[in-house]
Design a protein around this motif. Structure first.
Motif, PDB file in Angstrom:
ATOM      1  N   ASN A   1      47.587  39.766  36.352  1.00 46.29           N
ATOM      2  CA  ASN A   1      48.696  39.780  35.114  1.00 46.29           C
ATOM      3  C   ASN A   1      47.705  39.904  33.959  1.00 46.29           C
ATOM      4  N   ALA A   2      46.883  39.631  34.241  1.00 45.99           N
ATOM      5  CA  ALA A   2      46.053  39.447  32.798  1.00 45.99           C
ATOM      6  C   ALA A   2      45.454  41.062  32.333  1.00 45.99           C
ATOM      7  N   PHE A   3      45.800  42.080  33.216  1.00 45.69           N
ATOM      8  CA  PHE A   3      45.899  43.464  32.565  1.00 45.69           C
ATOM      9  C   PHE A   3      47.012  43.662  32.279  1.00 45.69           C
ATOM     10  N   LEU A   4      47.865  43.445  32.652  1.00 46.74           N
ATOM     11  CA  LEU A   4      49.094  43.734  32.069  1.00 46.74           C
ATOM     12  C   LEU A   4      49.698  42.763  30.832  1.00 46.74           C
TER      13      LEU A   4
ATOM     14  N   ILE B   1      48.627  48.815  36.759  1.00 46.11           N
ATOM     15  CA  ILE B   1      48.887  47.617  37.157  1.00 46.11           C
ATOM     16  C   ILE B   1      48.745  47.266  38.488  1.00 46.11           C
ATOM     17  N   ARG B   2      47.422  46.788  39.097  1.00 46.12           N
ATOM     18  CA  ARG B   2      47.592  46.049  40.293  1.00 46.12           C
ATOM     19  C   ARG B   2      47.826  44.852  41.107  1.00 46.12           C
ATOM     20  N   THR B   3      48.149  45.204  42.583  1.00 44.57           N
ATOM     21  CA  THR B   3      48.715  44.009  42.962  1.00 44.57           C
ATOM     22  C   THR B   3      48.325  43.819  44.399  1.00 44.57           C
ATOM     23  N   ILE B   4      47.638  42.907  45.669  1.00 48.15           N
ATOM     24  CA  ILE B   4      47.425  42.769  46.067  1.00 48.15           C
ATOM     25  C   ILE B   4      48.363  42.154  47.014  1.00 48.15           C
TER      26      ILE B   4
ATOM     27  N   THR C   1      32.237  52.221  43.526  1.00 44.81           N
ATOM     28  CA  THR C   1      33.022  52.580  41.842  1.00 44.81           C
ATOM     29  C   THR C   1      33.695  51.115  42.823  1.00 44.81           C
ATOM     30  N   ALA C   2      34.151  50.279  41.938  1.00 42.99           N
ATOM     31  CA  ALA C   2      34.801  48.825  41.834  1.00 42.99           C
ATOM     32  C   ALA C   2      35.661  48.638  41.152  1.00 42.99           C
ATOM     33  N   HIS C   3      37.005  48.090  41.859  1.00 50.79           N
ATOM     34  CA  HIS C   3      38.545  48.039  40.207  1.00 50.79           C
ATOM     35  C   HIS C   3      38.140  47.073  40.581  1.00 50.79           C
ATOM     36  N   LEU C   4      38.265  46.582  38.965  1.00 51.34           N
ATOM     37  CA  LEU C   4      38.225  44.418  39.457  1.00 51.34           C
ATOM     38  C   LEU C   4      39.334  43.745  38.351  1.00 51.34           C
ATOM     39  N   PRO C   5      39.593  43.233  38.760  1.00 47.81           N
ATOM     40  CA  PRO C   5      40.636  42.115  37.539  1.00 47.81           C
ATOM     41  C   PRO C   5      40.725  42.659  35.909  1.00 47.81           C
ATOM     42  N   ARG C   6      41.658  42.900  35.315  1.00 45.68           N
ATOM     43  CA  ARG C   6      41.252  42.749  34.150  1.00 45.68           C
ATOM     44  C   ARG C   6      41.451  43.980  33.576  1.00 45.68           C
ATOM     45  N   GLY C   7      41.791  45.216  34.849  1.00 48.21           N
ATOM     46  CA  GLY C   7      41.544  46.962  34.310  1.00 48.21           C
ATOM     47  C   GLY C   7      40.413  47.197  34.545  1.00 48.21           C
ATOM     48  N   ARG C   8      39.472  46.095  34.826  1.00 45.88           N
ATOM     49  CA  ARG C   8      37.585  46.395  34.922  1.00 45.88           C
ATOM     50  C   ARG C   8      37.309  47.566  35.584  1.00 45.88           C
ATOM     51  N   ASP C   9      37.019  48.251  35.630  1.00 47.05           N
ATOM     52  CA  ASP C   9      36.403  49.674  36.449  1.00 47.05           C
ATOM     53  C   ASP C   9      35.093  49.758  36.361  1.00 47.05           C
TER      54      ASP C   9
ATOM     55  N   VAL D   1      41.819  42.121  43.575  1.00 48.40           N
ATOM     56  CA  VAL D   1      42.757  41.745  42.539  1.00 48.40           C
ATOM     57  C   VAL D   1      42.834  40.166  42.328  1.00 48.40           C
ATOM     58  N   TRP D   2      42.744  39.375  41.650  1.00 54.81           N
ATOM     59  CA  TRP D   2      43.066  37.873  40.958  1.00 54.81           C
ATOM     60  C   TRP D   2      44.022  37.262  39.405  1.00 54.81           C
ATOM     61  N   ASP D   3      44.484  36.509  39.791  1.00 57.50           N
ATOM     62  CA  ASP D   3      45.385  36.607  38.801  1.00 57.50           C
ATOM     63  C   ASP D   3      44.622  35.712  37.175  1.00 57.50           C
ATOM     64  N   GLU D   4      43.691  36.459  36.764  1.00 54.57           N
ATOM     65  CA  GLU D   4      43.329  36.041  35.037  1.00 54.57           C
ATOM     66  C   GLU D   4      43.350  34.600  34.714  1.00 54.57           C
ATOM     67  N   ILE D   5      44.611  35.022  33.793  1.00 53.25           N
ATOM     68  CA  ILE D   5      45.216  34.184  33.097  1.00 53.25           C
ATOM     69  C   ILE D   5      45.174  32.361  33.781  1.00 53.25           C
ATOM     70  N   ALA D   6      46.217  32.642  35.435  1.00 51.14           N
ATOM     71  CA  ALA D   6      45.859  31.535  35.973  1.00 51.14           C
ATOM     72  C   ALA D   6      44.929  30.884  36.201  1.00 51.14           C
ATOM     73  N   LEU D   7      43.418  31.348  36.207  1.00 44.49           N
ATOM     74  CA  LEU D   7      42.162  30.709  35.839  1.00 44.49           C
ATOM     75  C   LEU D   7      42.028  30.696  34.443  1.00 44.49           C
ATOM     76  N   LEU D   8      41.588  30.613  33.386  1.00 44.41           N
ATOM     77  CA  LEU D   8      41.966  30.575  31.723  1.00 44.41           C
ATOM     78  C   LEU D   8      43.003  29.550  31.930  1.00 44.41           C
TER      79      LEU D   8
END
Length: 432
Positions: A209-212, A187-190, A310-318, A414-421
């Motif tokens: 938070n979405a990946f968590l 679970i990544r945080t910046i 290689t890009a590590h992106l929100p919701r655990g997307r690689d 990193v961003w909070d995708e849950i907050a976007l939704l």
């Protein structure tokens, strides 16, 4: 929001010619003297065994070695700002010494997130305790710390962008739902912090938070709807709360200029220069402010990224390679219009450089960017669902590892995708 992001973009000062030394016991700095910091001597989090850092004596009143930068007001035990960030994080989260938040956060500190501000060190302590009640074994491993010296010689503030990977077991009820006993990893945080006089005085917190939530077995979409409904029932609107931030982004945005040659982000002496900011502004502009169905964003990917990125992106997307990265951007921008980007802070440090190493013009650097986005959800989207008309906002952090001064070889964003939704779902409730 109480964010102070209208300040000019700031960056690290790096020099090969002079290493700053403390000239007095109290570590005061002569304001009339220009301060040059040799970044090759500062702790490099990404390439240093964390055990070597943690093994340093902890007596806060004992100087353990010569400092690599001036740190007036900081505990004597800290060598530099990277050492400070890594060790206080370990003490608080790994060693569970939560009371240290009161020592290392100022009384009036403000922590910014996409869903609200956390104000005061007492609130920081309370939130840390609540998190450990839900995830008692949570640890925060620092993968990197990209820093800059912000402010004047009299101010001596440092800015740190801390890339973190967490592991935690959900053994207590949390804001996401009842305890699941599931271990969540990667679970990544910046966490971007302004540090002054031994205290964190302001922080921007971006967590995946979405990946968590997904790892714990909950539905991201259901959680976002549930939170939006709870907001509605208590008469609070996340969309309205974020309006000042959306207005700030509109004011700070930069137009997308024709893309020509790649922009070099470090000169032959390794110093971060004006090109560092231009690199971030042009890159993010091309990736986000151009229509998703045009070739412009794909052009930006091919110009700024190594084909093997290689890009590590929100919701655990690689994702791997420029094709998959372009597909991610197409998916994310689909249904969005009037996309505007504000680059709010930039910092740049060397990667795998040693003292007096050469040639610097071909060296790798780590570039950390805090940026924000606003847009309108006016079209159907696989991510956000049917068009809602909702104004949306993102608070994001990116770490880019750039090789040969021009191309990104690896990315962490990193961003909070849950907050976007949650913003979209909140708008649907008030605009049925």
């Amino acid at each position: 929001s109480t964010q102070h992001n209208n300040q000019p973009l700031l960056r690290s000062k790096m020099s090969e010619t002079q290493t700053t030394k403390d000239d007095a016991e109290n570590n005061d700095t002569d304001a009339s003297t220009d301060i040059n910091i040799d970044c090759t001597l500062v702790t490099q989090a990404a390439t240093t065994d964390i055990r070597d850092i943690l093994s340093r004596p902890r007596d806060i009143h004992t100087r353990i070695s010569e400092r690599t930068m001036p740190m007036p007001g900081f505990d004597d035990t800290f060598v530099d700002i990277v050492d400070y960030i890594l060790r206080i994080t370990h003490w608080i989260w790994h060693d569970k010494e939560v009371e240290l938040c009161s020592r290392y956060y100022s009384q009036g500190c403000v922590l910014h997130t996409m869903v609200g501000d956390i104000v005061g060190c007492d609130t920081v302590v309370e939130n840390t305790v609540k998190t450990l009640e839900a995830f008692s074994d949570r640890i925060l491993d620092g993968e990197n710390v990209v820093w800059s010296r912000d402010g004047s010689n009299n101010d001596m503030s440092y800015y740190s962008s801390h890339l973190i990977t967490s592991r935690m077991t959900n053994d207590g009820d949390s804001e996401w739902g009842p305890a699941t006993k599931i271990r969540a990893t990667r679970i990544r945080t910046i966490a971007d912090c302004v540090c002054r006089d031994n205290k964190i005085v302001e922080e921007w917190l971006m967590r995946d938070n979405a990946f968590l939530v997904e790892t714990l077995g909950f539905s991201v979409e259901v959680v976002a709807k549930s939170q939006a409904k709870a907001d509605f029932e208590r008469g609070w609107s996340l969309v309205e709360f974020l309006e000042p931030e959306r207005n700030r982004v509109k004011k700070n945005r930069k137009d997308v200029y024709p893309l020509c040659d790649p922009i070099r982000v470090c000169g032959t002496d390794g110093a971060a220069d004006a090109n560092t900011t231009s690199f971030a502004q042009v890159l993010l502009g091309y990736l986000w402010q151009t229509p998703y169905d045009s070739s412009s964003s794909r052009l930006g990917v091919s110009v700024f990224y190594d084909t093997r990125v290689t890009a590590h992106l929100p919701r655990g997307r690689d994702v791997y390679g420029t094709l998959e990265l372009a597909e991610f951007l197409t998916m994310y921008t689909m249904g969005l219009s009037e996309i505007l980007i504000s680059v709010d802070h930039v910092a740049c440090i060397p990667y795998l450089w040693e003292e007096n190493s050469a040639p610097r013009e071909n060296g790798a650097v780590d570039l950390a960017v805090r940026w924000t986005m606003t847009a309108k959800h006016t079209g159907d989207s696989d991510l956000l669902g049917p068009a809602s008309g909702a104004p949306v906002y993102l608070l994001a952090g990116s770490h880019w590892r750039i090789v040969r001064g021009t191309r990104i070889r690896e990315e962490w964003t990193v961003w909070d995708e849950i907050a976007l939704l949650r913003q979209v779902e909140s708008y649907r409730l008030t605009h049925p």
